[in-house]
Enzyme design. Structure first.
Site, PDB file in Angstrom:
ATOM      1  CE  LYS A  45      -3.538  -2.439   2.645  1.00 17.61           C
ATOM      2  NZ  LYS A  45      -4.270  -2.533   3.907  1.00 17.61           N
ATOM      3  CE  LYS A  47      -2.984   3.321   3.306  1.00 19.09           C
ATOM      4  NZ  LYS A  47      -4.213   4.068   3.269  1.00 19.09           N
TER       5      LYS A  47
END
Length: 129
Positions: A45, A47
């Site tokens: 992702k 993140k």
């Protein structure tokens, strides 16, 4: 004894997480949960989760429906995890429908409906507002 395995990030633990784990446990006698590592989440992702992998693991380990927890280091190792933990059933949310059918030669594959109107992403967006 029928062994069930499932995988997830379980960040910002919510009722949807609890419900899918409770329903996964009903597929057998012993529930094994693979927690995505921080590094795996970042690679998927770009993140990091809100909670560290250690905190997410402690939360999942504290649940009475969960019998065993491990860190999932790589998406490509799911078949190896299924074999290592001698799983009879792989349970995933139905948002992954069909994506894990290749493991049907190793174990039964069950896709369970997600709890409607709740997701970690949605919760984060509400908090940001």
């Amino acid at each position: 004894m029928k062994r069930v395995i499932t995988f997830g990030t379980f960040d910002l633990f919510h009722i949807g997480h609890l419900r899918i784990l409770e329903r996964a446990k009903k597929q057998g006698d012993y529930l094994i949960v693979g927690i995505s590592t921080d590094a795996l989440n970042y690679s998927k992702k770009q993140k990091n989760p809100i909670y560290s992998q250690e905190d997410r693991r402690k939360i999942i380990e504290a649940l009475k429906v969960v019998d065993e927890v491990f860190y999932e280091e790589s998406l490509e190792l799911k078949g190896e995890y299924i074999q290592k933990y001698k799983a009879d059933v792989l349970v995933m949310g139905n948002d992954w429908e069909g994506r894990f059918d290749q493991f049907k030669s190793l174990c039964e594959v069950v896709y369970l409906p997600r709890t409607p109107s709740i997701s970690t992403t949605e919760i984060i967006e509400i908090i940001k507002e």
